[in-house]
Design an enzyme around this catalytic site. Structure first.
Site, PDB file in Angstrom:
ATOM      1  N   HIS A   1      13.737   0.331  29.052  1.00  0.00           N
ATOM      2  CA  HIS A   1      12.575   1.251  29.006  1.00  0.00           C
ATOM      3  C   HIS A   1      11.293   0.481  28.674  1.00  0.00           C
ATOM      4  O   HIS A   1      11.333  -0.547  28.003  1.00  0.00           O
ATOM      5  CB  HIS A   1      12.800   2.427  28.048  1.00  0.00           C
TER       6      HIS A   1
ATOM      7  N   ASN B   1      17.736  -0.922  27.113  1.00  0.00           N
ATOM      8  CA  ASN B   1      18.098  -0.231  28.359  1.00  0.00           C
ATOM      9  C   ASN B   1      17.013  -0.376  29.428  1.00  0.00           C
ATOM     10  O   ASN B   1      17.053   0.288  30.449  1.00  0.00           O
ATOM     11  CB  ASN B   1      18.375   1.254  28.083  1.00  0.00           C
TER      12      ASN B   1
ATOM     13  N   ASP C   1       2.837   5.189  22.976  1.00  0.00           N
ATOM     14  CA  ASP C   1       3.756   6.297  22.710  1.00  0.00           C
ATOM     15  C   ASP C   1       3.771   6.694  21.235  1.00  0.00           C
ATOM     16  O   ASP C   1       3.213   6.002  20.389  1.00  0.00           O
ATOM     17  CB  ASP C   1       5.181   5.940  23.188  1.00  0.00           C
TER      18      ASP C   1
ATOM     19  N   GLU D   1      12.217   6.179  29.963  1.00  0.00           N
ATOM     20  CA  GLU D   1      13.637   5.873  29.886  1.00  0.00           C
ATOM     21  C   GLU D   1      14.256   5.801  31.289  1.00  0.00           C
ATOM     22  O   GLU D   1      13.751   6.440  32.225  1.00  0.00           O
ATOM     23  CB  GLU D   1      14.356   6.974  29.085  1.00  0.00           C
TER      24      GLU D   1
HETATM   25  C1  F6R Z   1       7.041   1.074  21.463  1.00  0.00           C
HETATM   26  C2  F6R Z   1       7.539   1.033  22.835  1.00  0.00           C
HETATM   27  C3  F6R Z   1       8.962   0.683  23.120  1.00  0.00           C
HETATM   28  C4  F6R Z   1       9.388  -0.613  22.442  1.00  0.00           C
HETATM   29  C5  F6R Z   1      10.843  -0.926  22.751  1.00  0.00           C
HETATM   30  C6  F6R Z   1      11.315  -2.190  22.072  1.00  0.00           C
HETATM   31  O1  F6R Z   1       5.680   1.419  21.441  1.00  0.00           O
HETATM   32  O2  F6R Z   1       6.806   1.329  23.714  1.00  0.00           O
HETATM   33  O3  F6R Z   1       9.116   0.552  24.509  1.00  0.00           O
HETATM   34  O4  F6R Z   1       8.570  -1.649  22.888  1.00  0.00           O
HETATM   35  O5  F6R Z   1      11.643   0.148  22.343  1.00  0.00           O
HETATM   36  O6  F6R Z   1      11.278  -1.993  20.692  1.00  0.00           O
HETATM   37  P1  F6R Z   1      11.544  -3.207  19.681  1.00  0.00           P
HETATM   38  O7  F6R Z   1      10.410  -4.144  19.825  1.00  0.00           O
HETATM   39  O8  F6R Z   1      11.607  -2.558  18.332  1.00  0.00           O
HETATM   40  O9  F6R Z   1      12.850  -3.821  20.100  1.00  0.00           O
END
Ligand code: F6R
Length: 242
Positions: A138, A136, A67, A143
């Site tokens: 995701h 959450n 992403d 999401e």
């Molecule tokens: C980032 C991604 C997101 C993160 C998630 C957790 O490329 O795909 O799904 O893995 O938001 O983020 P952190 O590791 O910062 O808690």
């Protein structure tokens, strides 16, 4: 799902790096799906060390990132493009032509999304997809919603995600409100998935995703349908698993 509970973040990072390294050693032309965020930073640091010590060769590896924020150009220090070069790509012997990252900085986003999925398919699909998880639930930026998209697409980030990611920006207002993300299709078609979770703010999402109902309200719960998922969670992230 194969669940590995580790003591702390350092152990998580090392175990995750060992798993990625083992995939590269078994198949030097492996196609990796990569995540950004705080969680995999330590894993990337370990992979960089292995590469520096001559134990790991990235020269034939291909990568596809999950992403990218909309509205930040690649040079912005909070862009995922910048993150990947800072934590991995600038430090290992990867062929930069084999790095693939989604971007919203294109004239025709729908065309780009279709083309990104075609590029993944043309590479033979993803061999190992590394995932983090949002508080959450995701994965990528898929999401919680009443329906989930299969293909790469533009997504509105939820208030929870914007708030969680505001720690990287000087204010919540600066956090992009949209992002491009791989859909559930490319993720679920990956041959193997490695989900990493650290910290107690991931505990509810991890517990629900591993053993609760499968629901689009908790996107990571869909991983229960995948045949080869390894979850590495530290004690805090694993504390609500029953
Ligand atoms: C980032 C991604 C997101 C993160 C998630 C957790 O490329 O795909 O799904 O893995 O938001 O983020 P952190 O590791 O910062 O808690």
């Amino acid at each position: 799902m194969n669940l590995i509970i580790v003591e702390d973040y350092q152990e998580l990072s090392l175990k995750a790096a060992e798993m990625v390294a083992s995939e590269i050693s078994q198949n030097p032309q492996v196609v990796l799906g990569l995540a950004t965020g705080s969680t995999p930073e330590g894993m990337y640091a370990e992979l960089v060390k292995m590469n520096r010590h001559g134990q790991l060769d990235f020269s034939r590896v291909s990568t596809f990132n999950l992403d990218e924020y909309a509205g930040l150009d690649a040079e912005h220090e909070q862009s995922y493009h910048h993150y990947m070069y800072k934590h991995l790509f600038s430090h290992v012997n990867i062929n930069h032509l084999q790095i693939n990252m989604p971007t919203c900085e294109v004239s025709d986003l729908d065309h780009f999304c279709r083309e990104y999925d075609q590029r993944i398919a043309a590479a033979g699909g993803i061999d190992l997809q590394v995932l983090g998880i949002g508080g959450n639930g995701h994965i990528g930026f898929n999401e919680p919603d009443h329906q989930l998209r299969v293909q790469t697409h533009l997504v509105d980030l939820t208030v929870e995600t914007i708030t969680a990611n505001s720690r990287f920006f000087s204010s919540t207002e600066e956090v992009p409100k949209q992002a491009i993300t791989m859909g559930l299709g490319s993720i679920m078609l990956a041959k193997k998935i490695l989900l990493l979770a650290a910290g107690k703010n991931k505990a509810e999402a991890i517990a629900g995703s591993l053993s609760g109902l499968i629901t689009t309200a908790l996107p990571a719960s869909l991983l229960q349908l995948h045949r080869d998922v390894t979850v590495i969670a530290d004690r805090e992230a694993a504390c609500l698993i029953t």
